[in-house]
Write a protein that holds these residues in place. Structure first.
Motif, mmCIF file in Angstrom:
data_model
loop_
_atom_site.group_PDB
_atom_site.id
_atom_site.type_symbol
_atom_site.label_atom_id
_atom_site.label_comp_id
_atom_site.label_asym_id
_atom_site.label_seq_id
_atom_site.Cartn_x
_atom_site.Cartn_y
_atom_site.Cartn_z
ATOM 1 N N ARG A 86 0.824 -1.222 0.000
ATOM 2 C CA ARG A 86 0.000 0.000 0.000
ATOM 3 C C ARG A 86 0.851 1.262 0.000
ATOM 4 N NH1 ARG A 86 -0.957 2.186 5.234
ATOM 5 N NH2 ARG A 86 0.047 0.994 6.912
ATOM 6 N N HIS A 87 2.162 1.102 0.250
ATOM 7 C CA HIS A 87 3.050 2.265 0.293
ATOM 8 C C HIS A 87 3.746 2.534 -1.044
ATOM 9 C CE1 HIS A 87 2.522 2.533 4.594
ATOM 10 N NE2 HIS A 87 2.960 1.293 4.772
ATOM 11 N N VAL B 150 13.916 1.475 7.913
ATOM 12 C CA VAL B 150 14.281 2.517 6.938
ATOM 13 C C VAL B 150 13.184 2.698 5.890
ATOM 14 C CG1 VAL B 150 15.859 3.071 5.063
ATOM 15 C CG2 VAL B 150 16.759 2.336 7.267
ATOM 16 N N LEU B 151 12.645 1.595 5.393
ATOM 17 C CA LEU B 151 11.611 1.684 4.362
ATOM 18 C C LEU B 151 10.358 2.356 4.899
ATOM 19 C CD1 LEU B 151 11.901 -1.833 2.641
ATOM 20 C CD2 LEU B 151 12.687 0.374 1.753
ATOM 21 N N LEU B 152 9.901 1.935 6.062
ATOM 22 C CA LEU B 152 8.664 2.501 6.611
ATOM 23 C C LEU B 152 8.846 3.960 7.043
ATOM 24 C CD1 LEU B 152 7.297 -0.523 8.670
ATOM 25 C CD2 LEU B 152 6.533 0.315 6.434
ATOM 26 N N ASP B 153 10.068 4.310 7.435
ATOM 27 C CA ASP B 153 10.335 5.703 7.828
ATOM 28 C C ASP B 153 10.407 6.641 6.628
ATOM 29 O OD1 ASP B 153 10.394 5.090 10.477
ATOM 30 O OD2 ASP B 153 12.581 5.115 10.674
ATOM 31 N N ASN B 154 10.553 6.075 5.420
ATOM 32 C CA ASN B 154 10.758 6.908 4.240
ATOM 33 C C ASN B 154 9.652 6.784 3.199
ATOM 34 O OD1 ASN B 154 13.713 8.235 4.174
ATOM 35 N ND2 ASN B 154 13.828 6.270 5.250
ATOM 36 N N VAL B 155 8.560 6.115 3.535
ATOM 37 C CA VAL B 155 7.465 6.011 2.577
ATOM 38 C C VAL B 155 6.834 7.369 2.390
ATOM 39 C CG1 VAL B 155 6.996 3.584 2.968
ATOM 40 C CG2 VAL B 155 5.850 5.303 4.392
#
Length: 255
Positions: free
Chosen positions: A183-184, A249-254
């Motif tokens: 979803r991101h 890192v991925l979730l912090d930068n979506v």
């Protein structure tokens, strides 16, 4: 050598042949490649001025909306200076060299090979091609396993030209996201740039891939990248730790 023999050699008649024999066709980025170059004399004595091994691959390029593959030399290694090879003589020249960290991971496909070339007086240059299977650095392999643990599925890997590496090559991996990330963003792009000390992982999350090889390779050539992680060989992490760090890192930068 008689004048007639020289004429025969210059026409490619009876010239020496060169064959590279690898001790092992599987090697890690930055690992050691060993083997020997076997020279078999033809019907006349010849002088081989030098012998080189060239590590090569192919890159995907785009020009005027046309995509095609182009061979690219990753590194070139000198095996021997001048050698005199008599008629019917056999000589084995051992070699050992470190494979470039920039050689692309083959992922089971034969995309990297050794070209053997001899500079031979009065003869057509003999050539010999030997494919090798390249695995990633320890860090790269752990990152790929961590990405798999996070539910991503490999879509493709592409060799592209780049100004950011000594060889002029980067390999871009593209993944479909799993349920936790779908979803991101619709695609994850990864590029590894490794050296003797460690590996830098460049990351881009795309909502829609644009252009050849997506967005990440283009961003690197413009000295831009939103996300990068550096892993040093002296501080080894396990796959679980890398997976946890990558997920954060991925979730912090979506977007």
């Amino acid at each position: 050598m008689s004048f007639f023999d020289k004429v025969k050699a210059s026409a490619g008649i009876g010239h020496a042949k060169v064959d590279t024999r690898l001790n092992e066709t599987k090697v890690r980025q930055g690992g050691l490649l060993t083997g020997e170059v076997l020279i078999v004399g033809g019907s006349v004595e010849q002088k081989i001025n030098s012998i080189f091994l060239s590590v090569e691959t192919s890159v995907l390029v785009e020009n005027d909306d046309r995509k095609y593959r182009q061979n690219l030399q990753i590194q070139r290694v000198k095996v021997s200076d001048a050698v005199i090879i008599a008629a019917k003589e056999e000589k084995a020249l051992p070699f050992s060299f470190t494979l470039s960290h920039e050689a692309p991971i083959t992922s089971g496909r034969k995309e990297v090979w050794l070209d053997t070339a001899g500079d031979v007086s009065f003869a057509i240059d003999p050539k010999d091609k030997d494919f090798i299977e390249v695995s990633g650095t320890e860090v790269a392999e752990k990152v790929l396993e961590a990405i798999n643990q996070l539910g991503f599925t490999l879509k493709s890997s592409t060799n592209l030209k780049s100004r950011q590496t000594k060889s002029g090559l980067v390999q871009e991996f593209e993944f479909f996201p799993g349920a936790d990330f779908r979803r991101h963003f619709t695609e994850l792009e990864i590029i590894f740039i490794s050296d003797i000390a460690g590996t830098t992982v460049y990351v881009e999350m795309d909502h829609k891939a644009k252009g050849l090889g997506g967005l990440l390779a283009q961003a690197l050539d413009m000295d831009e990248s939103r996300i990068s992680l550096r892993f040093e060989k002296r501080d080894p992490l396990g796959v679980t730790e890398i997976s946890r760090e990558l997920r954060t890192v991925l979730l912090d930068n979506v977007r």
